[in-house]
Design a protein around this motif. Sequence first.
Motif, PDB file in Angstrom:
ATOM      1  N   ASN A  65      11.829  -2.296  49.099  1.00 30.81           N
ATOM      2  CA  ASN A  65      11.531  -3.440  48.235  1.00 30.81           C
ATOM      3  C   ASN A  65      12.794  -4.200  47.838  1.00 30.81           C
ATOM      4  OD1 ASN A  65       9.342  -4.740  47.163  1.00 30.81           O
ATOM      5  ND2 ASN A  65       9.202  -3.459  45.351  1.00 30.81           N
ATOM      6  N   SER A  66      13.969  -3.605  48.000  1.00 31.33           N
ATOM      7  CA  SER A  66      15.205  -4.211  47.496  1.00 31.33           C
ATOM      8  C   SER A  66      15.485  -5.573  48.116  1.00 31.33           C
ATOM      9  CB  SER A  66      16.390  -3.280  47.704  1.00 31.33           C
ATOM     10  OG  SER A  66      16.600  -3.057  49.079  1.00 31.33           O
ATOM     11  N   CYS A  95      11.465  -1.892  31.053  1.00 33.71           N
ATOM     12  CA  CYS A  95      10.739  -0.823  31.739  1.00 33.71           C
ATOM     13  C   CYS A  95       9.664  -0.380  30.760  1.00 33.71           C
ATOM     14  CB  CYS A  95      11.687   0.326  32.063  1.00 33.71           C
ATOM     15  SG  CYS A  95      10.826   1.755  32.725  1.00 33.71           S
ATOM     16  N   THR A  96       8.434  -0.775  31.043  1.00 37.14           N
ATOM     17  CA  THR A  96       7.357  -0.441  30.122  1.00 37.14           C
ATOM     18  C   THR A  96       6.372   0.518  30.772  1.00 37.14           C
ATOM     19  OG1 THR A  96       6.110  -2.371  30.836  1.00 37.14           O
ATOM     20  CG2 THR A  96       7.498  -2.648  28.904  1.00 37.14           C
ATOM     21  N   ALA A 156      18.102  -0.982  37.359  1.00 39.73           N
ATOM     22  CA  ALA A 156      18.455  -1.836  36.219  1.00 39.73           C
ATOM     23  C   ALA A 156      19.946  -2.150  36.225  1.00 39.73           C
ATOM     24  CB  ALA A 156      18.056  -1.164  34.909  1.00 39.73           C
ATOM     25  N   GLY A 157      20.755  -1.151  36.523  1.00 40.75           N
ATOM     26  CA  GLY A 157      22.202  -1.370  36.565  1.00 40.75           C
ATOM     27  C   GLY A 157      22.601  -2.387  37.614  1.00 40.75           C
ATOM     28  N   GLU A 211       7.061 -17.115  33.785  1.00 42.82           N
ATOM     29  CA  GLU A 211       7.429 -17.713  35.070  1.00 42.82           C
ATOM     30  C   GLU A 211       8.633 -17.024  35.701  1.00 42.82           C
ATOM     31  OE1 GLU A 211       8.071 -21.824  34.091  1.00 42.82           O
ATOM     32  OE2 GLU A 211       6.096 -22.378  34.864  1.00 42.82           O
ATOM     33  N   ARG A 212       9.520 -16.487  34.871  1.00 42.89           N
ATOM     34  CA  ARG A 212      10.750 -15.872  35.370  1.00 42.89           C
ATOM     35  C   ARG A 212      10.656 -14.355  35.493  1.00 42.89           C
ATOM     36  NH1 ARG A 212      15.713 -18.350  32.315  1.00 42.89           N
ATOM     37  NH2 ARG A 212      16.743 -17.527  34.160  1.00 42.89           N
ATOM     38  N   SER A 213       9.478 -13.796  35.226  1.00 41.84           N
ATOM     39  CA  SER A 213       9.285 -12.353  35.309  1.00 41.84           C
ATOM     40  C   SER A 213       9.133 -11.908  36.753  1.00 41.84           C
ATOM     41  CB  SER A 213       8.039 -11.933  34.522  1.00 41.84           C
ATOM     42  OG  SER A 213       8.192 -12.218  33.164  1.00 41.84           O
ATOM     43  N   PHE A 214       9.529 -10.675  37.008  1.00 44.09           N
ATOM     44  CA  PHE A 214       9.488 -10.125  38.354  1.00 44.09           C
ATOM     45  C   PHE A 214       9.174  -8.644  38.244  1.00 44.09           C
ATOM     46  CE2 PHE A 214      10.628 -11.271  42.636  1.00 44.09           C
ATOM     47  CZ  PHE A 214      10.878 -10.060  43.260  1.00 44.09           C
ATOM     48  N   VAL A 215       8.239  -8.162  39.030  1.00 50.97           N
ATOM     49  CA  VAL A 215       7.866  -6.753  39.017  1.00 50.97           C
ATOM     50  C   VAL A 215       8.535  -6.061  40.192  1.00 50.97           C
ATOM     51  CG1 VAL A 215       5.954  -5.111  39.191  1.00 50.97           C
ATOM     52  CG2 VAL A 215       5.645  -7.260  37.942  1.00 50.97           C
ATOM     53  N   ILE A 216       9.159  -4.925  39.918  1.00 47.27           N
ATOM     54  CA  ILE A 216       9.858  -4.170  40.953  1.00 47.27           C
ATOM     55  C   ILE A 216       9.378  -2.725  40.927  1.00 47.27           C
ATOM     56  CG2 ILE A 216      12.101  -3.274  41.675  1.00 47.27           C
ATOM     57  CD1 ILE A 216      13.328  -5.803  40.466  1.00 47.27           C
TER      58      ILE A 216
END
Length: 83
Positions: free
Chosen positions: A33-34, A49-50, A71-72, A21-26
């Motif tokens: 997209n930011s 990052c997979t 990520a930073g 539920e808390r996952s987000f794809v960027i």
Amino acid sequence: NNLPPPMTTTQIRQLYHTMSERSFVIDVFNTSNSNHYHHLLGQCALVTCTNLLTEIGHREPHAWKNVLDVAGQLLMRGGILLH
């Protein structure tokens, strides 16, 4: 032995459900997209990052720079980047 007791199947399912539920794809290559993740800046305890570098590393040799940059921005202090 200071390990916590093993999680039950129900606890594991609840954990996965909560994480999902808390996952987000960027898309780290789509800078427009930011705006979609601005509310997450500095709020993430874990960024993963997979497959990105495996899938596109041969055609985008500097993709890792985009990953580290985004990520930073997303990670909270003490957060973890998992690749």
